[in-house]
Scaffold this motif. Sequence first.
Motif, PDB file in Angstrom:
ATOM      1  N   LEU A 120      -2.242  -7.634  12.292  1.00 22.77           N
ATOM      2  CA  LEU A 120      -1.533  -6.531  12.206  1.00 22.77           C
ATOM      3  C   LEU A 120      -0.428  -6.496  11.119  1.00 22.77           C
ATOM      4  CD1 LEU A 120      -1.066  -5.782  16.107  1.00 22.77           C
ATOM      5  CD2 LEU A 120      -2.641  -4.780  14.437  1.00 22.77           C
ATOM      6  N   ASN A 121       0.271  -7.764  10.940  1.00 24.95           N
ATOM      7  CA  ASN A 121       1.333  -7.937   9.988  1.00 24.95           C
ATOM      8  C   ASN A 121       1.226  -8.488   8.868  1.00 24.95           C
ATOM      9  OD1 ASN A 121       3.618  -7.288  12.255  1.00 24.95           O
ATOM     10  ND2 ASN A 121       2.076  -8.472  13.407  1.00 24.95           N
ATOM     11  N   GLY A 122       1.491  -7.398   7.725  1.00 23.25           N
ATOM     12  CA  GLY A 122       1.161  -8.197   6.532  1.00 23.25           C
ATOM     13  C   GLY A 122       2.124  -7.575   5.481  1.00 23.25           C
ATOM     14  N   TRP A 123       1.735  -8.115   4.269  1.00 19.46           N
ATOM     15  CA  TRP A 123       2.648  -7.569   3.039  1.00 19.46           C
ATOM     16  C   TRP A 123       1.569  -7.017   1.666  1.00 19.46           C
ATOM     17  CZ3 TRP A 123       7.722  -6.256   3.906  1.00 19.46           C
ATOM     18  CH2 TRP A 123       8.179  -6.682   4.923  1.00 19.46           C
ATOM     19  N   SER A 127       4.023  -2.790  -7.572  1.00 12.66           N
ATOM     20  CA  SER A 127       5.031  -1.736  -8.235  1.00 12.66           C
ATOM     21  C   SER A 127       6.204  -1.910  -7.200  1.00 12.66           C
ATOM     22  CB  SER A 127       4.340  -0.281  -8.383  1.00 12.66           C
ATOM     23  OG  SER A 127       3.482  -0.206  -9.340  1.00 12.66           O
ATOM     24  N   LYS A 128       5.842  -2.122  -5.929  1.00 12.14           N
ATOM     25  CA  LYS A 128       6.950  -2.320  -4.930  1.00 12.14           C
ATOM     26  C   LYS A 128       6.522  -3.311  -3.969  1.00 12.14           C
ATOM     27  CE  LYS A 128       6.603   1.794  -3.604  1.00 12.14           C
ATOM     28  NZ  LYS A 128       6.729   3.310  -2.811  1.00 12.14           N
ATOM     29  N   ILE A 129       7.433  -3.374  -2.867  1.00  6.59           N
ATOM     30  CA  ILE A 129       6.869  -4.309  -1.815  1.00  6.59           C
ATOM     31  C   ILE A 129       7.105  -3.663  -0.326  1.00  6.59           C
ATOM     32  CG2 ILE A 129       7.721  -6.384  -0.379  1.00  6.59           C
ATOM     33  CD1 ILE A 129       9.143  -7.289  -2.721  1.00  6.59           C
ATOM     34  N   ALA A 130       5.715  -3.896   0.139  1.00  5.73           N
ATOM     35  CA  ALA A 130       5.834  -2.779   1.469  1.00  5.73           C
ATOM     36  C   ALA A 130       5.225  -3.698   2.410  1.00  5.73           C
ATOM     37  CB  ALA A 130       4.968  -1.469   1.225  1.00  5.73           C
ATOM     38  N   GLY A 131       5.370  -3.167   3.683  1.00 13.98           N
ATOM     39  CA  GLY A 131       4.869  -4.096   4.723  1.00 13.98           C
ATOM     40  C   GLY A 131       3.898  -3.222   5.795  1.00 13.98           C
ATOM     41  N   THR A 132       3.305  -3.644   6.784  1.00  9.42           N
ATOM     42  CA  THR A 132       2.587  -3.214   7.707  1.00  9.42           C
ATOM     43  C   THR A 132       2.537  -3.583   8.969  1.00  9.42           C
ATOM     44  OG1 THR A 132       0.382  -2.202   8.454  1.00  9.42           O
ATOM     45  CG2 THR A 132       0.410  -4.207   6.988  1.00  9.42           C
ATOM     46  N   THR A 133       2.481  -3.034  10.141  1.00  8.24           N
ATOM     47  CA  THR A 133       2.529  -3.792  11.256  1.00  8.24           C
ATOM     48  C   THR A 133       1.437  -3.190  12.240  1.00  8.24           C
ATOM     49  OG1 THR A 133       4.079  -2.098  12.317  1.00  8.24           O
ATOM     50  CG2 THR A 133       5.060  -3.991  11.483  1.00  8.24           C
ATOM     51  N   ASP A 134       0.528  -2.479  11.533  1.00  7.77           N
ATOM     52  CA  ASP A 134      -0.710  -1.880  12.269  1.00  7.77           C
ATOM     53  C   ASP A 134      -1.958  -2.427  11.523  1.00  7.77           C
ATOM     54  OD1 ASP A 134      -0.513  -0.044  10.140  1.00  7.77           O
ATOM     55  OD2 ASP A 134       0.159   1.356  11.356  1.00  7.77           O
ATOM     56  N   GLY A 135      -1.910  -3.488  10.696  1.00  6.96           N
ATOM     57  CA  GLY A 135      -3.059  -4.011   9.912  1.00  6.96           C
ATOM     58  C   GLY A 135      -3.564  -3.196   8.760  1.00  6.96           C
ATOM     59  N   GLY A 136      -2.503  -2.390   8.083  1.00  8.40           N
ATOM     60  CA  GLY A 136      -2.829  -1.756   6.968  1.00  8.40           C
ATOM     61  C   GLY A 136      -2.791  -0.122   7.063  1.00  8.40           C
ATOM     62  N   ASN A 158       4.890 -15.986  -1.331  1.00 10.50           N
ATOM     63  CA  ASN A 158       4.672 -17.410  -0.916  1.00 10.50           C
ATOM     64  C   ASN A 158       5.706 -17.355   0.187  1.00 10.50           C
ATOM     65  OD1 ASN A 158       4.209 -17.317  -3.972  1.00 10.50           O
ATOM     66  ND2 ASN A 158       3.001 -18.909  -3.258  1.00 10.50           N
ATOM     67  N   PHE A 159       5.095 -17.516   1.669  1.00  8.94           N
ATOM     68  CA  PHE A 159       5.972 -17.470   2.663  1.00  8.94           C
ATOM     69  C   PHE A 159       6.140 -18.838   3.420  1.00  8.94           C
ATOM     70  CE2 PHE A 159       5.249 -12.833   2.774  1.00  8.94           C
ATOM     71  CZ  PHE A 159       6.281 -12.365   2.978  1.00  8.94           C
ATOM     72  N   TYR A 160       7.348 -19.306   3.460  1.00  9.61           N
ATOM     73  CA  TYR A 160       7.388 -20.371   4.452  1.00  9.61           C
ATOM     74  C   TYR A 160       7.282 -20.199   5.971  1.00  9.61           C
ATOM     75  CZ  TYR A 160       9.740 -24.314   6.748  1.00  9.61           C
ATOM     76  OH  TYR A 160       9.988 -25.360   7.699  1.00  9.61           O
ATOM     77  N   ASN A 161       7.616 -19.011   6.474  1.00  6.11           N
ATOM     78  CA  ASN A 161       7.357 -18.656   7.765  1.00  6.11           C
ATOM     79  C   ASN A 161       7.800 -17.102   7.965  1.00  6.11           C
ATOM     80  OD1 ASN A 161      10.265 -18.265   8.036  1.00  6.11           O
ATOM     81  ND2 ASN A 161      10.299 -20.152   9.009  1.00  6.11           N
ATOM     82  N   ARG A 162       7.512 -16.475   8.974  1.00  6.27           N
ATOM     83  CA  ARG A 162       7.669 -15.036   8.779  1.00  6.27           C
ATOM     84  C   ARG A 162       9.128 -14.653   8.473  1.00  6.27           C
ATOM     85  NH1 ARG A 162       4.018 -11.929  13.410  1.00  6.27           N
ATOM     86  NH2 ARG A 162       2.033 -13.306  13.241  1.00  6.27           N
ATOM     87  N   GLN A 163      10.033 -15.303   8.734  1.00  8.44           N
ATOM     88  CA  GLN A 163      11.424 -14.871   8.494  1.00  8.44           C
ATOM     89  C   GLN A 163      11.635 -15.240   6.928  1.00  8.44           C
ATOM     90  OE1 GLN A 163      14.523 -16.669  11.023  1.00  8.44           O
ATOM     91  NE2 GLN A 163      16.183 -15.764   9.679  1.00  8.44           N
ATOM     92  N   PHE A 164      11.275 -16.249   6.618  1.00  6.54           N
ATOM     93  CA  PHE A 164      11.746 -16.663   5.347  1.00  6.54           C
ATOM     94  C   PHE A 164      10.707 -16.755   4.090  1.00  6.54           C
ATOM     95  CE2 PHE A 164      12.933 -20.514   2.892  1.00  6.54           C
ATOM     96  CZ  PHE A 164      13.750 -19.860   1.877  1.00  6.54           C
ATOM     97  N   ARG A 180      13.353 -13.048  -2.550  1.00  2.00           N
ATOM     98  CA  ARG A 180      13.666 -13.936  -1.645  1.00  2.00           C
ATOM     99  C   ARG A 180      14.038 -12.793  -0.487  1.00  2.00           C
ATOM    100  NH1 ARG A 180      18.379 -18.002   0.265  1.00  2.00           N
ATOM    101  NH2 ARG A 180      19.353 -16.012  -0.449  1.00  2.00           N
ATOM    102  N   THR A 181      13.419 -13.142   0.783  1.00  5.01           N
ATOM    103  CA  THR A 181      13.848 -12.475   1.932  1.00  5.01           C
ATOM    104  C   THR A 181      13.936 -13.595   2.946  1.00  5.01           C
ATOM    105  OG1 THR A 181      13.004 -11.095   3.741  1.00  5.01           O
ATOM    106  CG2 THR A 181      11.398 -12.511   2.866  1.00  5.01           C
ATOM    107  N   ILE A 182      14.970 -13.358   3.864  1.00  4.73           N
ATOM    108  CA  ILE A 182      15.677 -14.271   4.812  1.00  4.73           C
ATOM    109  C   ILE A 182      15.546 -13.420   6.159  1.00  4.73           C
ATOM    110  CG2 ILE A 182      16.774 -15.805   3.661  1.00  4.73           C
ATOM    111  CD1 ILE A 182      19.292 -14.178   4.193  1.00  4.73           C
ATOM    112  N   ASP A 183      15.131 -12.234   6.517  1.00  2.97           N
ATOM    113  CA  ASP A 183      15.101 -11.384   7.567  1.00  2.97           C
ATOM    114  C   ASP A 183      13.729 -10.662   7.755  1.00  2.97           C
ATOM    115  OD1 ASP A 183      15.093  -9.360   5.322  1.00  2.97           O
ATOM    116  OD2 ASP A 183      16.912  -8.765   5.914  1.00  2.97           O
ATOM    117  N   PHE A 184      12.534 -11.513   7.560  1.00  2.75           N
ATOM    118  CA  PHE A 184      11.262 -11.082   8.016  1.00  2.75           C
ATOM    119  C   PHE A 184      10.782 -10.072   7.097  1.00  2.75           C
ATOM    120  CE2 PHE A 184      13.421 -12.569  11.890  1.00  2.75           C
ATOM    121  CZ  PHE A 184      12.306 -13.287  12.395  1.00  2.75           C
TER     122      PHE A 184
END
Length: 282
Positions: A120-123, A127-136, A158-164, A180-184
């Motif tokens: 369900l959860n991906g990126w 041209s931009k960064i976008a996320g999904t919580t329903d499989g796209g 390249n994620f270290y974990n879901r948050q970072f 860089r993201t530190i908040d999921f």
Amino acid sequence: FSSFGYAQGNWKKLDSPTDKLLRHVFFIDSTTGWSAGEDGIIFHTSNGGSNWEEQNSTVNTFIVALFFLNENLGWALTLRDTPPFGTTILKTTNSGSEWLAENYPEDNVFMNTIFFFDSLNGWIGGSKIAGTTDGGFTWVDASVDSGFVSNLPVLNFNFYNRQFGYACGGFIDFAGVVWRTIDFGLNWSSVGVSPDQIFDMFVFDSLNAITLSGDPEGFFGIGNIKTIDAGENWSLEVLPLFGLSFAIDFRTDTEGWSASGPKFLFTSDKGETWIEKTIADS
């Protein structure tokens, strides 16, 4: 193909199943993988690349990215070359036997990379960064800072974990960029770390990450770029080696490889030093 690579050994050349350009390869284990590229071609192997079976991607445009979560569930990206221009997302739930094509909901948005944590959860990035919580099925734009390089193309996650985690990319002769993201993934900060784009990174742990960048014209050496404080700061060392680093991965804690055109770059000390390793036919 880490199962074929050894510090003191040889690389085994595999026969290509096509004369078309294959740009991407993705393996979930030592035997099961996919390759894709020109004219919408996708191939699947279940024996480590000894044999390849062509799959029907349903498109005839260049496949620019592949990602598989497991042996059944995977995604691919292609860019439409006729109006309305934009990105088409391909999805399979049966190892690629069938692919379903869905256009990204915005036209004139060109995505280069896709990554999923689960079904369900991906990126998606480009041209931009976008996320999904329903499989796209739906995508929501992430918040990206307004820095000088923040709007350059994203090429990889390249994620270290879901948050970072990190994203990397940039543009030739302008800047290589790390986000860089530190908040999921809700917010991303950007920084320019090199003169040319970055295609891939490797994250060792919560503090340490490494990437390589090069000069396409060959005027300057490859940049060895590192962070030791979770992306707060980055160091750049210009190596006496030339080329572009298209991919980087580590087979062990210390042994790393980078694909760089007609050669590999190799390190045995966690990226402190690099040497060239040529392949049989250059």
